[in-house]
Design an enzyme around this catalytic site. Structure first.
Site, PDB file in Angstrom:
ATOM      1  N   SER A  63     -22.180   0.557   0.792  1.00  0.00           N
ATOM      2  CA  SER A  63     -22.262   1.886   1.397  1.00  0.00           C
ATOM      3  C   SER A  63     -23.129   2.819   0.567  1.00  0.00           C
ATOM      4  O   SER A  63     -23.892   3.619   1.110  1.00  0.00           O
ATOM      5  CB  SER A  63     -20.865   2.490   1.553  1.00  0.00           C
ATOM      6  OG  SER A  63     -20.088   1.737   2.443  1.00  0.00           O
ATOM      7  N   SER A  64     -23.006   2.720  -0.757  1.00  0.00           N
ATOM      8  CA  SER A  64     -23.720   3.686  -1.600  1.00  0.00           C
ATOM      9  C   SER A  64     -24.346   3.096  -2.852  1.00  0.00           C
ATOM     10  O   SER A  64     -24.947   3.827  -3.636  1.00  0.00           O
ATOM     11  CB  SER A  64     -22.775   4.828  -1.987  1.00  0.00           C
ATOM     12  OG  SER A  64     -21.572   4.336  -2.534  1.00  0.00           O
TER      13      SER A  64
ATOM     14  N   TYR B  61       0.832  -1.193   0.000  1.00  0.00           N
ATOM     15  CA  TYR B  61       0.000   0.000   0.000  1.00  0.00           C
ATOM     16  C   TYR B  61       0.870   1.248   0.000  1.00  0.00           C
ATOM     17  O   TYR B  61       1.583   1.534   0.953  1.00  0.00           O
ATOM     18  CB  TYR B  61      -0.935   0.013   1.211  1.00  0.00           C
ATOM     19  CG  TYR B  61      -1.806  -1.214   1.345  1.00  0.00           C
ATOM     20  CD1 TYR B  61      -2.116  -2.005   0.238  1.00  0.00           C
ATOM     21  CD2 TYR B  61      -2.319  -1.595   2.580  1.00  0.00           C
ATOM     22  CE1 TYR B  61      -2.909  -3.132   0.364  1.00  0.00           C
ATOM     23  CE2 TYR B  61      -3.123  -2.720   2.717  1.00  0.00           C
ATOM     24  CZ  TYR B  61      -3.405  -3.488   1.605  1.00  0.00           C
ATOM     25  OH  TYR B  61      -4.193  -4.609   1.743  1.00  0.00           O
TER      26      TYR B  61
END
Length: 350
Positions: A222-223, A67
């Protein structure tokens, strides 16, 4: 459910696996704090989020040397400095997946394992990593060889527990025979359930904890479908078949049904999706990621959402017909379906 109430939910402690590791019942995935193809999020904000999580009782943090690359470990290391903070958290990082010359690679040979561990220790600013995962299985190296080197790192006190990510049941068994595996990290959510047939039962048979990544369907719960419109140009989720035109419109119905049930339950759809994972058992720890304290508080509040067996079945029926694979074809060879390694007898050390 008010935001103020969300932050006051008690976060239980759970045993992760059978080797002695204890973690918060929900962790925090840190990958999004240092996106690969975007500017990193403001460091001060991310440090504040990590420390807010600790204060709220979420002490299990998940990162990787991939990352950033590397910058996510540096960020987490900074957030854990001072005030005895390090002693209050469980730190998990990963090795083995990298980009070189713009191309992805996977390595699990002993020299690489050791060098990667030393690098992570340095960037995190710690003497010992609590849980060290092989991020992806190196199909060129017998799993016994990789785990053998990790076993040495345990004996040297550089890591406490060993984990695997996206490993098949047979690979998990071979690894566990060399040194007990504490946790297997895998994608498990309402719309990614293929691990339930073989991998989850294998982990439970062997006393291995399960860490569920992407428990919110990479943001879908979530959306919903509108998530795609908000993604930056280089966000890898735009490559995922489930988010592609033709599939996302059909999958939108899943979200709408979950959203309707959430309204009946007085919670958000993301809380409902997380609650479903929590109800899989106390040996399962989801690690939803976020970069916002408000979203973190909502995620923690999922611990207070209770589901009956009938509600669990209802939720599962909504997501029983997902359109599109969970990874694009070019990444399919990095999942548990393609994670077998050569026999140990084939290995010739350099």
């Amino acid at each position: 459910m008010a935001a103020a109430a969300m932050a006051t939910v008690a976060v239980p402690r759970v045993k992760l696996g059978s080797q002695g590791m204890e973690v918060s019942a929900q962790g925090l995935g840190c990958m999004g704090m240092c996106p690969a193809f975007e500017p990193p999020k403001p460091e001060a904000d991310m440090v504040a989020l990590i420390r807010h999580a600790i204060a709220a009782g979420v002490t299990f943090f998940d990162t990787s040397d991939l990352y950033g690359p590397h910058t996510n470990e540096v960020l987490l290391g900074k957030a854990l400095q001072g005030g005895g903070v390090r002693d209050r958290v469980e730190l998990a990082t990963k090795f083995g997946k990298f980009f070189a010359g713009g191309k992805p690679g996977i390595r699990g040979d002993p020299a690489y394992v050791r060098a990667a561990c030393e690098g992570s220790l340095r960037r995190l600013g710690v003497d010992c990593i609590d849980l060290y995962y092989q991020h992806r299985v190196d199909k060129k190296v017998p799993i016994e060889v990789t785990i053998g080197e990790l076993k040495k790192l345990v004996e040297e006190g550089k890591i406490r527990y060993i984990g695997l990510c996206e490993a098949s049941a047979s690979t998990i068994r071979r690894a566990h025979a060399v040194h007990p595996i504490t946790a297997v990290q895998l994608e498990w959510s309402l719309w990614s359930r293929d691990v339930e047939e073989d991998i989850v039962p294998t982990c439970r048979e062997l006393g291995i904890g399960i860490v569920a990544y992407s428990p919110l369907g990479k943001g879908f719960f979530s959306s919903g479908a509108k998530l795609v419109d908000s993604l930056p140009d280089h966000d890898f989720r735009k490559l995922i078949p489930r988010f592609q035109p033709g599939n996302i419109e059909k999958n939108a119905e899943i979200f709408e049904r979950v959203n309707e049930m959430a309204a009946r339950k007085g919670c958000t759809p993301s809380q409902l999706a997380l609650a479903w994972i929590h109800h899989q058992g106390r040996d399962v720890c989801p690690i939803p990621g976020t970069t916002k304290i408000e979203n973190f508080n909502q995620n923690v509040a999922a611990l207070s959402v209770k589901l009956t067996p009938a509600e669990m079945a209802e939720l599962e029926s909504y997501a029983s017909n997902v359109h599109g694979d969970r990874y694009p074809l070019m990444m399919a060879n990095t999942t548990w379906q393609d994670s077998e390694t050569p026999p140990l007898s084939s290995w010739k050390s350099e």
